[in-house]
Design a protein around this motif. Structure first.
Motif, mmCIF file in Angstrom:
data_model
loop_
_atom_site.group_PDB
_atom_site.id
_atom_site.type_symbol
_atom_site.label_atom_id
_atom_site.label_comp_id
_atom_site.label_asym_id
_atom_site.label_seq_id
_atom_site.Cartn_x
_atom_site.Cartn_y
_atom_site.Cartn_z
ATOM 1 N N ARG A 198 4.266 35.952 32.073
ATOM 2 C CA ARG A 198 4.596 34.612 31.611
ATOM 3 C C ARG A 198 3.443 33.604 31.589
ATOM 4 O O ARG A 198 3.673 32.422 31.304
ATOM 5 C CB ARG A 198 5.743 34.056 32.446
ATOM 6 C CG ARG A 198 5.418 33.696 33.882
ATOM 7 C CD ARG A 198 5.164 32.224 34.083
ATOM 8 N NE ARG A 198 4.905 31.909 35.482
ATOM 9 C CZ ARG A 198 3.880 31.201 35.862
ATOM 10 N NH1 ARG A 198 3.006 30.741 34.982
ATOM 11 N NH2 ARG A 198 3.706 30.934 37.136
ATOM 12 N N THR A 202 11.019 29.835 25.931
ATOM 13 C CA THR A 202 10.105 28.750 26.290
ATOM 14 C C THR A 202 10.106 27.666 25.219
ATOM 15 O O THR A 202 10.290 27.954 24.031
ATOM 16 C CB THR A 202 8.673 29.309 26.460
ATOM 17 O OG1 THR A 202 7.777 28.232 26.673
ATOM 18 C CG2 THR A 202 8.199 30.091 25.248
ATOM 19 N N GLY A 257 7.583 26.401 24.226
ATOM 20 C CA GLY A 257 6.386 26.687 23.431
ATOM 21 C C GLY A 257 6.665 27.457 22.146
ATOM 22 O O GLY A 257 5.776 27.556 21.297
ATOM 23 N N TYR A 264 0.994 34.900 24.896
ATOM 24 C CA TYR A 264 2.248 34.882 25.661
ATOM 25 C C TYR A 264 3.355 34.174 24.870
ATOM 26 O O TYR A 264 4.461 34.709 24.694
ATOM 27 C CB TYR A 264 2.058 34.191 27.026
ATOM 28 C CG TYR A 264 3.340 33.578 27.519
ATOM 29 C CD1 TYR A 264 4.374 34.397 27.973
ATOM 30 C CD2 TYR A 264 3.558 32.197 27.475
ATOM 31 C CE1 TYR A 264 5.582 33.848 28.380
ATOM 32 C CE2 TYR A 264 4.753 31.646 27.879
ATOM 33 C CZ TYR A 264 5.765 32.469 28.333
ATOM 34 O OH TYR A 264 6.964 31.931 28.713
ATOM 35 N N VAL A 288 0.784 23.115 35.346
ATOM 36 C CA VAL A 288 0.025 21.883 35.504
ATOM 37 C C VAL A 288 0.512 20.983 36.650
ATOM 38 O O VAL A 288 -0.293 20.555 37.478
ATOM 39 C CB VAL A 288 -0.052 21.130 34.142
ATOM 40 C CG1 VAL A 288 1.300 20.678 33.646
ATOM 41 C CG2 VAL A 288 -1.005 19.980 34.227
ATOM 42 N N ARG A 323 -0.007 22.542 40.042
ATOM 43 C CA ARG A 323 -1.446 22.564 40.327
ATOM 44 C C ARG A 323 -1.921 21.185 40.813
ATOM 45 O O ARG A 323 -2.641 21.076 41.800
ATOM 46 C CB ARG A 323 -2.227 22.961 39.059
ATOM 47 C CG ARG A 323 -2.426 24.454 38.925
ATOM 48 C CD ARG A 323 -2.850 24.842 37.527
ATOM 49 N NE ARG A 323 -4.178 24.426 37.088
ATOM 50 C CZ ARG A 323 -5.333 24.964 37.481
ATOM 51 N NH1 ARG A 323 -5.335 25.921 38.396
ATOM 52 N NH2 ARG A 323 -6.486 24.547 36.988
ATOM 53 N N THR A 369 -7.395 18.534 37.678
ATOM 54 C CA THR A 369 -8.054 19.235 36.568
ATOM 55 C C THR A 369 -7.350 18.987 35.229
ATOM 56 O O THR A 369 -6.636 19.843 34.717
ATOM 57 C CB THR A 369 -8.072 20.750 36.858
ATOM 58 O OG1 THR A 369 -6.705 21.163 37.083
ATOM 59 C CG2 THR A 369 -8.909 21.092 38.080
ATOM 60 N N HIS A 428 -7.163 18.958 31.391
ATOM 61 C CA HIS A 428 -7.868 19.609 30.280
ATOM 62 C C HIS A 428 -8.017 18.624 29.128
ATOM 63 O O HIS A 428 -7.008 18.142 28.590
ATOM 64 C CB HIS A 428 -7.094 20.825 29.770
ATOM 65 C CG HIS A 428 -6.996 21.937 30.759
ATOM 66 N ND1 HIS A 428 -6.063 22.947 30.664
ATOM 67 C CD2 HIS A 428 -7.742 22.215 31.871
ATOM 68 C CE1 HIS A 428 -6.227 23.797 31.663
ATOM 69 N NE2 HIS A 428 -7.237 23.367 32.416
ATOM 70 N N ARG A 451 -8.311 25.703 26.261
ATOM 71 C CA ARG A 451 -7.266 26.163 25.329
ATOM 72 C C ARG A 451 -7.494 25.596 23.925
ATOM 73 O O ARG A 451 -8.050 24.508 23.778
ATOM 74 C CB ARG A 451 -5.881 25.704 25.807
ATOM 75 C CG ARG A 451 -5.585 26.116 27.221
ATOM 76 C CD ARG A 451 -4.154 25.787 27.587
ATOM 77 N NE ARG A 451 -3.913 26.083 28.993
ATOM 78 C CZ ARG A 451 -2.721 26.247 29.521
ATOM 79 N NH1 ARG A 451 -1.651 26.132 28.771
ATOM 80 N NH2 ARG A 451 -2.584 26.525 30.796
ATOM 81 N N GLU A 505 -5.568 23.898 21.579
ATOM 82 C CA GLU A 505 -4.287 23.185 21.466
ATOM 83 C C GLU A 505 -4.560 21.767 20.971
ATOM 84 O O GLU A 505 -5.693 21.282 21.058
ATOM 85 C CB GLU A 505 -3.555 23.146 22.824
ATOM 86 C CG GLU A 505 -4.322 22.410 23.916
ATOM 87 C CD GLU A 505 -3.673 22.496 25.299
ATOM 88 O OE1 GLU A 505 -2.584 23.074 25.454
ATOM 89 O OE2 GLU A 505 -4.287 21.964 26.242
HETATM 90 N N1 USQ Z 1 -3.234 21.754 31.839
HETATM 91 C C1 USQ Z 1 -4.156 20.838 32.331
HETATM 92 N N2 USQ Z 1 -4.710 21.101 33.539
HETATM 93 C C2 USQ Z 1 -4.379 22.194 34.289
HETATM 94 C C3 USQ Z 1 -3.421 23.102 33.781
HETATM 95 C C4 USQ Z 1 -2.873 22.853 32.545
HETATM 96 O O1 USQ Z 1 -4.483 19.826 31.701
HETATM 97 O O2 USQ Z 1 -4.940 22.345 35.378
HETATM 98 C C5 USQ Z 1 -2.615 21.491 30.529
HETATM 99 C C6 USQ Z 1 -2.735 22.654 29.552
HETATM 100 O O3 USQ Z 1 -3.951 22.604 28.844
HETATM 101 C C7 USQ Z 1 -1.490 22.453 28.693
HETATM 102 C C8 USQ Z 1 -0.479 21.837 29.657
HETATM 103 O O4 USQ Z 1 -1.234 21.327 30.759
HETATM 104 O O5 USQ Z 1 -1.751 21.498 27.712
HETATM 105 C C9 USQ Z 1 0.566 22.808 30.162
HETATM 106 O O6 USQ Z 1 -0.062 23.934 30.759
HETATM 107 P P1 USQ Z 1 0.726 24.837 31.825
HETATM 108 O O7 USQ Z 1 -0.207 25.892 32.308
HETATM 109 O O8 USQ Z 1 1.363 23.964 32.842
HETATM 110 O O9 USQ Z 1 1.927 25.430 30.946
HETATM 111 P P2 USQ Z 1 1.963 26.569 29.837
HETATM 112 O O10 USQ Z 1 0.684 27.258 29.692
HETATM 113 O O11 USQ Z 1 2.559 25.974 28.607
HETATM 114 O O12 USQ Z 1 2.986 27.638 30.428
HETATM 115 C C10 USQ Z 1 4.020 27.323 31.360
HETATM 116 C C11 USQ Z 1 4.531 28.636 31.909
HETATM 117 C C12 USQ Z 1 5.166 29.435 30.772
HETATM 118 C C13 USQ Z 1 6.227 28.613 30.082
HETATM 119 C C14 USQ Z 1 5.675 27.287 29.602
HETATM 120 C C15 USQ Z 1 6.771 26.359 29.132
HETATM 121 O O13 USQ Z 1 3.481 29.364 32.531
HETATM 122 O O14 USQ Z 1 5.738 30.634 31.303
HETATM 123 O O15 USQ Z 1 6.743 29.305 28.985
HETATM 124 O O16 USQ Z 1 5.057 26.611 30.736
HETATM 125 S S1 USQ Z 1 6.258 25.341 27.797
HETATM 126 O O17 USQ Z 1 4.954 24.755 28.131
HETATM 127 O O18 USQ Z 1 7.263 24.327 27.643
HETATM 128 O O19 USQ Z 1 6.131 26.217 26.657
#
Ligand code: USQ
Ligand code: NAD
Length: 397
Positions: A101, A145, A147, A189, A246, A249, A261, A263, A330, A332
């Motif tokens: 995931r 998701t 996403g 993913y 996020v 974290r 952190t 992004h 990323r 995005e």
């Molecule tokens: N981000 C930051 N700083 C960080 C981590 C992430 O700015 O330290 C940003 C990312 O670039 C992104 C956003 O926060 O723009 C979300 O990242 P994320 O890692 O919190 O979430 P994501 O990769 O989308 O994945 C998580 C789960 C995944 C689920 C998804 C739901 O790991 O399994 O499907 O959230 S959704 O985002 O609604 O699609």
């Protein structure tokens, strides 16, 4: 109800298994423990001290008298065993969490990309195919998701719950049609989740399987009333650059005084839901399955939306920690609006847990309490979406 929880040892699956068991359902956890092995491979660990599945289940029985059985099975690799299991156990419903995931992990390298596609798409297809082969009427609840919709595709128009009504121009005038909302995945993913959607649509149409797909936002928080009963039942908490999401974290980073952190600019808007609400939503979905012959029932499983930058500023203002604006690893949109329709769960009785209610508790009971277990070297995200992209790990060299 007899419920199989596929992926029942994971972050969402474990609290869901306990919640369903506490509600009186007969729960069987089916998991190949691949998530624990990935931790070993990445040399990271949950911030919280999670116990082996066998011990978790013993403690649950000792405390509540409720038995949850565990079956170690690989959904993507052990099709015949799955069919035999369904015939022997005859479950009423299956909750399907058993996928790789993490978006960053899925972009890490060719091996991780291929594993994510093979594991997720084949696993989901095996599940559907096995239900048809056995002829059993097993309701499926799948964790999809948000996403799958992508971000910003339709501007500020609200994202519907799965389906979009469109007008199709024809020589004889316009036809009204309902289509699955266009897929716009942002990682390998997320792409697997859009492929899952097509598998579900086909099996609902062709074989009249009863399927619910829950397009869940980013889950935050750690504990539910059941996992909080005893420290040996504690849920996992991922904070590393691949699996940490996020908000969790940021909570962990603030607890150890690490700059938050963000992004890029942090203009990304995302949908969130607390883990306590996740388990409640699954229960509601199980209690409200579609009928045979219905299209796939889609719910948006989200309670709030936030801009990443606003989350960082909020946590910084509460804790005094700095915010670091880092190169975005990323591919995005720099920023996006997000307006999500989420009427279905609210109308079925969900009362959302808000950030303002849960943030302080999470920071105190998880972030600060388990901070000594953190390995700060695992925080920075190193998986990039395209070769040559800069990450903050490069800046630190
Ligand atoms: N981000 C930051 N700083 C960080 C981590 C992430 O700015 O330290 C940003 C990312 O670039 C992104 C956003 O926060 O723009 C979300 O990242 P994320 O890692 O919190 O979430 P994501 O990769 O989308 O994945 C998580 C789960 C995944 C689920 C998804 C739901 O790991 O399994 O499907 O959230 S959704 O985002 O609604 O699609
Ligand atoms: P997780 O990695 O913690 O749990 C997944 C579980 O599935 C793990 O225990 C893993 O061992 C198991 N698994 C994976 N592949 C398997 C296979 N082939 N056979 C058997 N077991 C297998 O993930 P999670 O955070 O609990 O997410 C669960 C589901 O919810 C995923 O499908 C994910 O896409 C979805 N989801 C999660 C979030 C989130 O923020 N965590 C948000 C939206 C959707």
């Amino acid at each position: 109800m007899k419920v199989f929880v596929l992926g029942g040892d994971g972050f969402c699956g474990w609290p869901t298994s306990l919640h369903l068991s506490a509600q009186g359902h007969e729960v069987v956890v089916v998991d190949n423990l691949s998530r624990r092995l990935i931790d070993v491979d990445l040399d990271v660990d949950s911030l919280t001290p999670i116990r082996p599945i066998e011990e978790r289940l013993e403690v649950w029985k000792e405390l509540t008298g409720n038995e949850i059985r565990f079956i170690n099975l690989d959904l993507a690799q052990e099709y015949e065993r799955l069919v035999d299991l369904f015939i022997k156990e005859q479950p009423d419903a299956v909750v399907h969490f058993a996928e790789q995931r993490a978006a960053p992990y899925s972009m890490r390298n060719p091996r991780a990309k291929r594993y994510t596609v093979d594991n997720n798409v084949t696993g989901t297809h095996n599940l559907l195919c096995a239900i048809v082969e056995t002829g059993l009427d097993i309701a499926v609840v799948h964790l999809g998701t948000m996403g799958v919709y992508g971000y910003g595709w339709s501007g500020s128009a609200p994202i519907p719950e799965g389906y979009l009504t469109v007008k199709v121009p024809t020589p004889d005038g316009e036809l009204d049609r309902e289509i699955l909302h266009p897929a716009n995945p942002g990682s390998v993913y997320h792409m697997t989740k859009t492929l899952d959607q097509l598998l579900f649509a086909f099996y609902a149409k062709n074989d009249e399987l009863r399927i619910t797909d829950l397009h869940q936002g980013i889950v935050w928080g750690t504990q539910t009333p059941e996992t909080a009963l005893d420290e040996r039942l504690i849920n996992r908490f991922d904070y590393d650059g691949d699996y940490g999401t996020v908000l969790n974290r940021f909570i962990m980073q603030a607890a150890i005084g690490h700059p938050l952190t963000v992004h890029g600019t942090g203009g990304q808007t995302r949908a969130f839901i607390h883990i306590k609400d996740t388990v409640r939503c699954i229960e509601i979905a199980l209690n409200n399955p579609p009928n045979r012959g219905d299209k796939v029932s889609v719910f948006n499983q989200v309670t709030e939306t936030y801009r990443v930058n606003d989350l960082a500023e909020l946590i910084a203002s509460l804790t005094g920690v700095e915010v670091a604006y880092l190169p975005n690893p990323r591919n995005e949109a720099v920023e996006n609006d997000l307006n999500v329709t989420r009427d279905r769960f609210l109308s079925l009785g969900l009362t959302p847990t808000t950030l303002s209610e849960g943030l302080l508790e999470e920071t105190r009971d998880i972030g600060l309490k388990y901070a000594p277990r953190a390995d700060p070297s695992k925080i920075i995200a190193r998986s990039v979406w395209k070769a040559g992209m800069e990450t903050s790990a490069d800046l630190m060299r």
